[in-house]
Structure formats: structure tokens, C-alpha cells
Write a protein that holds these residues in place. Sequence first.
Motif, short mmCIF file in Angstrom:
data_model
loop_
_atom_site.label_atom_id
_atom_site.label_comp_id
_atom_site.label_asym_id
_atom_site.label_seq_id
_atom_site.Cartn_x
_atom_site.Cartn_y
_atom_site.Cartn_z
N ASN A 71 0.81 -1.22 0.00
CA ASN A 71 0.00 0.00 0.00
C ASN A 71 0.84 1.27 0.00
OD1 ASN A 71 -3.10 -0.71 0.49
ND2 ASN A 71 -1.87 -2.21 1.59
N MET A 72 2.16 1.13 -0.12
CA MET A 72 3.04 2.30 -0.14
C MET A 72 2.81 3.16 -1.38
SD MET A 72 6.78 1.16 1.27
CE MET A 72 7.45 2.79 0.96
N HIS A 73 2.39 2.52 -2.47
CA HIS A 73 2.19 3.25 -3.72
C HIS A 73 0.85 3.98 -3.68
CE1 HIS A 73 5.61 1.04 -5.31
NE2 HIS A 73 5.07 -0.07 -4.81
N THR A 74 0.83 5.07 -2.95
CA THR A 74 -0.40 5.84 -2.81
C THR A 74 -0.07 7.33 -2.80
OG1 THR A 74 -2.28 6.32 -1.35
CG2 THR A 74 -0.24 5.63 -0.29
N ASP A 75 -1.00 8.13 -3.27
CA ASP A 75 -0.84 9.58 -3.25
C ASP A 75 -1.41 10.18 -1.98
OD1 ASP A 75 0.36 9.60 -5.77
OD2 ASP A 75 -1.58 9.65 -6.79
N ASP A 76 -2.06 9.34 -1.16
CA ASP A 76 -2.68 9.82 0.06
C ASP A 76 -1.61 10.01 1.14
OD1 ASP A 76 -5.51 10.02 1.53
OD2 ASP A 76 -4.11 9.00 2.87
N LEU A 77 -1.39 11.25 1.54
CA LEU A 77 -0.32 11.58 2.48
C LEU A 77 -0.53 10.94 3.85
CD1 LEU A 77 2.31 13.14 2.89
CD2 LEU A 77 0.95 15.14 3.52
N SER A 79 -2.11 8.11 4.62
CA SER A 79 -1.80 6.68 4.54
C SER A 79 -0.30 6.45 4.45
CB SER A 79 -2.50 6.05 3.33
OG SER A 79 -3.89 6.06 3.49
N LYS A 80 0.37 7.28 3.66
CA LYS A 80 1.81 7.13 3.49
C LYS A 80 2.54 7.34 4.81
CE LYS A 80 3.35 8.35 -0.54
NZ LYS A 80 3.92 7.12 -1.13
N LYS A 81 2.11 8.35 5.59
CA LYS A 81 2.72 8.60 6.90
C LYS A 81 2.56 7.40 7.82
CE LYS A 81 2.28 13.66 7.20
NZ LYS A 81 1.60 14.77 7.91
N LEU A 82 1.37 6.81 7.83
CA LEU A 82 1.10 5.66 8.70
C LEU A 82 1.93 4.45 8.27
CD1 LEU A 82 -2.79 5.95 9.09
CD2 LEU A 82 -1.04 6.57 10.75
N ILE A 83 2.03 4.24 6.96
CA ILE A 83 2.80 3.10 6.45
C ILE A 83 4.28 3.28 6.78
CG2 ILE A 83 3.56 1.92 4.36
CD1 ILE A 83 0.73 2.60 3.21
#
Length: 269
Positions: A71-77, A79-83
Motif C-alpha cells: 500500500n506504499m504506492h499511494t498519493d494519500d499523504l 496513509s503514506k505517513k502511517l505506512i
Amino acid sequence: MMNAAIQTRIAQLQIVKAKVLAALRKGENYELKTELNSEYKERRKEAVRRVIANMTVGKDVSGLFTDVLKNMHTDDLESKKLIYLYLINYAKTQPDLVILAINTFVKDAEDSNPLIRALAIRTMGCLQVQEVLDYLCDPLRKCLSDSNPYVRKTAVLCVAKVYDLNRGIADENGFVEAVRNALGDVNMMVVSNAMSALAEMNSMGGDVWRLEPQIVSRLLTAVNECVEWGQIAILEALIEYEPQDEKEAENICERLLPRLQHANGSVVL
């Protein structure tokens, strides 16, 4: 005999309880695994939130590493921070799997959004995995001279992480020198972070910098333009400085006197 039977029964109940809890945890992780691989973006996002919530309260969600990684390949900031937070938490126990995320880190370090660039470089530094260093050097070098001050102030702190992990790489790539040069940055938050990074490297047993009169003058200017955290970092560094004469000491005191009226008690102290 009665006490022995009671103790045996208690032990049996504890074993059953442990098995039930293990089954529940396994069941929850299986559900999260399914949600993390959902075709729907919102369900994947909510699953990431739940994984981090479980991790925060001490539950073992390391078995979901590869699923979270997808799920790292996301533009959602958010979600990216949590991952990225998840990766930092489990990097030391899963170093081989962290390498799988390198391409995404490198790509994010060149993203058009400065928040994502800073997040990527900060996370790569915080992973504290030796194998990551080979891939960190080029992105870090670029971020140290980034056009955005938020990225630069994050990058100088990352150098201290690299120095802690491998001093040779930090010196050979000119990272320590870049942090010294950052003391002359036009942005005062970059200046305060650079000073903080140098002080941290000194505390590791290195001798990477010393306070000199021209640097002190620069810091005294920066302290008026920094947020509270930056002010505290600068003031702590100035404690170590020995003025060359009485006149210089008086000048420093005069310029710092307004800090005694600051609303933040830490700044006053």
C-alpha cells in the motif's frame, strides 16, 4: 490434594485463555490482511489505520509486513505517513523486507510535493538499517540542497542518523560538511536544525563542529525567527560557548534577554 487440583485447573484455564486470545489475534490479522488487499482504496486506507492502531497498543502485526508494503504506492499523504511509521517500527526485525520498499522511498524523495520528499528522507534515516544506506546517499544529497526549506531542515537531521549508523559514509559523502554549511542557510529553521544535528553528532563522540564568534552571531539572529523548539535547541548550544571577552558576553546577554519573558517555560529555562 484440593489445592493441587485447583492449581492444575487454573493452569489449564490459563492455557485455554492464551489459545483463545491467540486465535482472536490471528483472526483479526487475517481480516486486516484481506482488507489491505482490497480492490477498494478506502477499505485499504481504513485497514492501514487499524494496523497502526493495533501496533500502537502493543499488538503484534509484523505478519502483515508485505501486505502493508503493497500500500506504499499511494498519493494519500495520511496513509503514506502511517505506512512509513509501520516500517520504522518493524525495520530492525524485518531488515530484508524493508529493502523491498527502497524503490518507493527513492521515488518519493523526488516527488513534486515537498512534504512527501521530506517524509521519505526522514523515514529512510530513521529506519537505521545498514543495507538502506547505499540507497539513501543520493536522495539525501539532493534533499540537502532542495529548493524547499522544509525538505532541507529535515535532511540535515537525517545526516545525524546516517552519522550514527556509519560515520565513514557521512564523512565520505560530504554530508557533515553540508550540515556545517547549512548554518548559513537563509531559512532560520534550517539553521536551528543544522545546529541541532551538529550538536547531536558531537554528543556521539565526534568533533564535527565548534562554536565560533561568527556562528554565535548567526544563531543569535536565528533565535528570534525560530519556533519554540528551534529556540530551545539554539539556547542549549549557546550554553557551551565561552565568550572571548566581557563585552561579547554582555552583547549575548542583551540579545537573549527577551527570551526570559517567553510564554514557554522551557525557553525561559
